[in-house]
Design a protein around this motif. Structure first.
Motif, PDB file in Angstrom:
ATOM      1  N   ASP A   2     -37.634 -50.807 -63.078  1.00 56.00           N
ATOM      2  CA  ASP A   2     -37.541 -49.375 -62.809  1.00 56.00           C
ATOM      3  C   ASP A   2     -38.897 -48.716 -62.993  1.00 56.00           C
ATOM      4  OD1 ASP A   2     -34.776 -49.370 -62.313  1.00 56.00           O
ATOM      5  OD2 ASP A   2     -34.336 -49.225 -64.456  1.00 56.00           O
ATOM      6  N   ARG A   3     -39.023 -47.519 -62.439  1.00 55.64           N
ATOM      7  CA  ARG A   3     -40.247 -46.725 -62.586  1.00 55.64           C
ATOM      8  C   ARG A   3     -39.832 -45.360 -63.132  1.00 55.64           C
ATOM      9  NH1 ARG A   3     -44.550 -47.103 -58.101  1.00 55.64           N
ATOM     10  NH2 ARG A   3     -45.060 -48.819 -59.453  1.00 55.64           N
ATOM     11  N   LEU A   4     -40.426 -44.980 -64.263  1.00 54.04           N
ATOM     12  CA  LEU A   4     -40.126 -43.698 -64.891  1.00 54.04           C
ATOM     13  C   LEU A   4     -41.275 -42.730 -64.649  1.00 54.04           C
ATOM     14  CD1 LEU A   4     -38.747 -44.949 -68.326  1.00 54.04           C
ATOM     15  CD2 LEU A   4     -37.451 -44.362 -66.262  1.00 54.04           C
ATOM     16  N   THR A 112     -46.630 -42.111 -64.923  1.00 53.91           N
ATOM     17  CA  THR A 112     -45.662 -43.005 -64.290  1.00 53.91           C
ATOM     18  C   THR A 112     -45.754 -44.343 -65.002  1.00 53.91           C
ATOM     19  OG1 THR A 112     -46.030 -41.891 -62.183  1.00 53.91           O
ATOM     20  CG2 THR A 112     -44.928 -44.033 -62.103  1.00 53.91           C
ATOM     21  N   ASP A 114     -43.916 -48.268 -65.138  1.00 55.95           N
ATOM     22  CA  ASP A 114     -42.954 -49.297 -64.768  1.00 55.95           C
ATOM     23  C   ASP A 114     -42.345 -49.841 -66.054  1.00 55.95           C
ATOM     24  OD1 ASP A 114     -43.706 -49.006 -62.110  1.00 55.95           O
ATOM     25  OD2 ASP A 114     -45.151 -50.648 -62.207  1.00 55.95           O
ATOM     26  N   GLY A 120     -36.814 -49.136 -70.834  1.00 59.87           N
ATOM     27  CA  GLY A 120     -36.488 -47.844 -70.252  1.00 59.87           C
ATOM     28  C   GLY A 120     -35.998 -46.813 -71.243  1.00 59.87           C
TER      29      GLY A 120
END
Length: 140
Positions: A2-4, A112, A114, A120
């Motif tokens: 995921d990318r936050l 940003t 990953d 997460g």
């Protein structure tokens, strides 16, 4: 993976925000949210190694993929460290990016990151807190 994405508005110059992000004393303050005693060993130059460490030598080995002073910093994380030694698998393309965008009031900071499956929730909890500490340091 995921990318936050995280953002914050900071009433300070881009130079103040940049220096607060990466100078040793202030870096240790805002990153203490992630782990008390956090620090970085690097010269921050593009292509250089970065060891993001805690006092016991745990942390992350990374490379500076991009460094455009006062604008853009990108790290590529390579692996986890224990006692300064790699542990587990080498990571593929886990990036962390900081972008400073000037506004009329100061700087819009975009981060940003990953994340692997286990990272997460941790970053969703800690990154906003770290950015608030950063903001307070910049606005002093």
């Amino acid at each position: 993976m995921d990318r936050l994405h995280f953002t914050i508005e900071i009433s300070a110059t881009k130079e103040k925000v940049w220096n607060t992000l990466w100078e040793d004393e202030s870096y240790r303050k805002w990153t203490s949210v992630f782990m008390q005693g956090s620090y970085a060993e690097t010269d921050w130059k593009e292509g250089s190694e970065v060891l993001f460490l805690t006092e016991d030598g745990s942390g992350i080995q990374s490379l500076v993929d991009k460094n455009i002073p006062c604008e853009h910093m990108v790290f590529r994380h390579i692996c986890e460290l224990k006692k300064r030694e790699p542990v587990g698998e080498t990571w593929d393309n886990i990036r962390e990016e900081y972008v400073l965008i000037p506004t009329a009031e100061g700087i819009h900071l975009e981060v940003t990151h990953d994340v692997t499956a286990g990272m997460g929730k941790y970053l969703l909890n800690t990154m906003p807190k770290a950015m608030e500490v950063l903001k307070a340091l910049c606005e002093q």
